[in-house]
Design an enzyme around this catalytic site. Structure first.
Site, short mmCIF file in Angstrom:
data_model
loop_
_atom_site.label_atom_id
_atom_site.label_comp_id
_atom_site.label_asym_id
_atom_site.label_seq_id
_atom_site.Cartn_x
_atom_site.Cartn_y
_atom_site.Cartn_z
N GLU A 196 1.10 -0.39 -5.08
CA GLU A 196 -0.08 0.46 -5.29
C GLU A 196 0.37 1.92 -5.44
OE1 GLU A 196 -3.51 3.00 -3.68
OE2 GLU A 196 -1.79 2.45 -2.46
N ASP B 134 0.83 -1.20 0.00
CA ASP B 134 0.00 0.00 0.00
C ASP B 134 0.88 1.26 0.00
OD1 ASP B 134 -2.72 1.18 0.44
OD2 ASP B 134 -1.76 1.95 2.24
C1 GLC Z 1 -4.07 3.48 -0.24
C2 GLC Z 1 -5.43 2.83 -0.05
C3 GLC Z 1 -6.39 3.86 0.45
C4 GLC Z 1 -5.89 4.41 1.77
C5 GLC Z 1 -4.46 4.92 1.63
C6 GLC Z 1 -3.85 5.13 2.98
O1 GLC Z 1 -4.08 4.44 -1.21
O2 GLC Z 1 -5.85 2.27 -1.25
O3 GLC Z 1 -7.68 3.35 0.60
O4 GLC Z 1 -6.72 5.45 2.20
O5 GLC Z 1 -3.62 3.99 0.98
O6 GLC Z 1 -3.51 3.90 3.56
#
Ligand code: GLC
Length: 649
Positions: A325, A283
């Protein structure tokens, strides 16, 4: 292995752990030595001058060995099977669904009971949204983790997760879990200790005694949630210090300039690997390195750390693929696959966020020119890596492509973005969309978009307006959007509920732990009575479910759709049509998508300029065979329709 001091040291470590270099653990030992130099180089690149370097490096190597030893045999065997296929995740036969366990099936036990549902649809890969302990009300959908090793009680227990993994393995399904790598909850034990004054753990975060440095950081750091969590620092009264909190005030950013943080988080990564995770979603990797005077995103050190992580995973749990991500600008996303000599040695997979947003752009405008103008970075994806191909996920849609791409297509970037935001938020007169703006920043004019696939495509309003024509259009748009992302290359990742055209769910407004975040409007609570309607002929649920199922089955049946870097764009013969060719050996599949609300035309010549002059084309979607006409005659694509054409002569 060689005679270098590093390898001799490595050998001693392995012996101390009773690793059988010659026989039982030979393959592991080979991997260990094959990656050791790289691990050391990358580690030194970041921590070489750090006083804790030696102890941390030893701890890292020990962690790799221990996790290998603890890795259950069933996953070691799975690693071996995956290694036999070249890049197992490039297959055309993996389709994922991302879901919240509690909103989909109550808990993990409930999810066991639903495995047949995925089979019915054709989904064989589940991304379970964050499962580990996260404080209620301050959870960010689970992305504020207070314990990386304990399943949150609301989902069940660690044993329930193990059971589920076992069942999924039997059903030959793949699993993805999240590793929230950038931050922890302020209730994580490290943060609690920091609050209590423990200096060792205060060093796990970015803590400042006054606002001097925070003020300087804030000058160049953008805000992620400007409406609900402005600024990037939070005052913590317990320790009378300011802590960096880029996301919400309850998510404390980890300080990766401290090697102990990397080692501790790597240990969590390997723990997750040993649960049987096939894909680990890292993430927010763009944020893991901070530097004064910069945006604190996409910094070179963040890439070095990810490469180090990848090397470590290759040693201890080589079958686990890494998804980064990184929802950032197009030319930045591509760097998460690795650059220069590290090409294809960083994240195995990234979200094709650029393509996703461009499809929404084309849907709102009926014009595919910006999509085409933005393909250069997308097509730079190296062989051996792939995309998550998606139209919607749990997050908002950011129009993150470059202004220059919009301008290259002949539009004014500011006006164009304003149009898109107004269109999807339903502000634009006549817009069929029912989304909402997310994270509006009055200082910069930026905003992102929330809303479910169906609501953004017009289904919610069509139902409200009782307008059958709009309803039919909405259904066509949903299928068009899914088809385009599924066939362009990458692992399709459906978002739960979209297979049945769930419209926005406004119940989040009644929950104070969620009402401040309108992304919850597109994270539905599944109503299994509604899901039963997939069997009611004539219902839109039935229509969308069957179409989604057919899309998956079609993709499964065409190996040419494996992601072997085999996508080439067709020249733009018609601005409303996006077209690309998937090729493999001497086969070609022409994939064409009409984003216009009326029929669009392509001359047959469009299919004759790619090295073949087919006389008949079979559309794998409709089953129809088209006789190819003269160069100046037309192939006609109906409003919001698509075709997958292969020469059959
Ligand atoms: C990523 C997740 C999102 C979250 C962010 C902080 O972007 O997909 O949902 O708010 O990280 O962890």
């Amino acid at each position: 292995m060689n005679d270098s001091p590093l390898h001799l040291f490595g050998k001693k470590l392995l012996q101390a752990h009773s690793i059988d270099i010659e026989k039982k653990d030979k393959a592991f030992a080979q991997r260990f030595f094959a990656h050791l130099d790289k691990i050391e180089d990358l580690f030194n690149e970041i921590y070489g001058a750090n006083a804790k370097r030696n102890a941390a490096f030893d701890a890292l190597l020990n962690s790799l060995i221990l996790h290998y030893q603890q890795r259950p045999l069933v996953f070691k065997n799975k690693d071996d099977q995956k290694a036999k296929q070249t890049h197992w995740f490039l297959s055309n036969q993996i389709t994922g669904m991302s879901l919240y366990v509690d909103r989909f099936a109550n808990n993990l036990e409930g999810l066991h009971q639903k495995l047949s549902y995925f089979k019915e649809l054709g989904v064989n890969f589940l991304h379970l949204m964050p499962l580990f302990e996260s404080p209620a009300g301050e959870s960010d959908g689970g992305y504020a983790v207070s314990n990386f090793r304990k399943v949150d009680a609301k989902f069940g227990s660690n044993a329930d997760l193990e059971n589920l993994v076992q069942k999924m393995n039997q059903a030959q399904m793949y699993l993805m879990l999240d590793m929230v790598f950038n931050h922890t909850s302020h209730h994580h034990e490290w943060a609690e200790k920091a609050k209590a004054g423990d200096k060792y753990y205060q060093d796990f975060y970015y803590c400042y005694e006054n606002r001097d440095l925070p003020n300087q950081f804030d000058q160049s750091m953008p805000e992620i949630f400007p409406e609900t969590a402005p600024g990037n620092f939070t005052y913590i009264p317990e320790m009378n210090q300011w802590v960096m909190t880029v996301f919400h005030h309850y998510q404390w950013d980890l300080n990766y300039s401290n090697p102990d943080v990397f080692v501790a988080m790597m240990d969590n990564v390997l723990y997750a690997a040993n649960l049987g995770v096939d894909f680990l979603r890292i993430d927010a990797p763009a944020f893991i390195w901070k530097q004064l005077g910069s945006s604190c995103q996409n910094l070179p050190q963040a890439h070095t750390l990810l490469r180090l992580l990848k090397q470590c995973v290759q040693v201890a749990s080589p079958g686990m693929a890494l998804l980064g991500e990184a929802i950032v600008a197009p030319y930045e996303i591509i760097k998460y696959f690795g650059t220069d000599e590290a090409t294809a040695q960083e994240c195995d997979i990234a979200y094709n966020a650029t393509q996703m947003a461009l499809q929404w752009d084309a849907l709102a405008t009926g014009d595919t020119r910006i999509m085409l103008a933005a393909q250069d970075p997308i097509l730079q994806k190296p062989y051996g890596c792939t995309w998550i191909a998606y139209t919607r996920c749990h997050d908002d849609i950011g129009l993150g492509y470059d202004d220059a791409m919009i301008e290259r297509a002949g539009f004014n970037a500011y006006h164009h973005r304003t149009y898109l935001k107004n269109y999807f938020a339903g502000i634009q007169a006549g817009s069929p969309s029912a989304g909402a703006l997310f994270s509006v920043n009055p200082k910069t004019g930026d905003a992102r978009i929330s809303g479910s696939l169906a609501s953004l495509c017009g289904l919610e309003k069509a139902i409200e307006w009782k307008n059958d024509n709009e309803l039919q259009n909405a259904l066509k748009k949903i299928i068009l959007m899914q088809a385009h992302s599924m066939f362009m290359g990458g692992i399709p990742m459906l978002f739960y509920g979209d297979e049945l055209a769930y419209t926005n769910d406004y119940s989040y407004l009644q929950d104070t732990g969620k009402s401040y975040d309108n992304r919850w409007m597109h994270r539905p609570i599944i109503d299994w009575d509604k899901n039963e309607k997939r069997n009611t002929v004539g219902s839109f649920e039935n229509h969308i479910f069957l179409a989604t199922k057919k899309l998956i089955a079609t993709r499964n049946s065409l190996t040419i759709l494996s992601d072997v870097k085999n996508t080439t764009w067709m020249p733009p013969h018609n601005i409303h049509i996006a077209g690309f060719v998937r090729s493999f050996e001497n086969k070609k599949l022409y994939c064409v998508f009409n984003y216009k609300d009326t029929a669009s035309y392509l001359t047959w010549y469009a299919f004759k300029e790619h090295g073949e002059r087919p006389s008949k084309l079979l559309d794998h979607w409709t089953g129809q065979v088209h006789k190819v006409g003269n160069d100046h005659e037309y192939f006609v694509l109906a409003a919001y329709s698509f075709a997958l054409l292969e020469a059959v002569d």
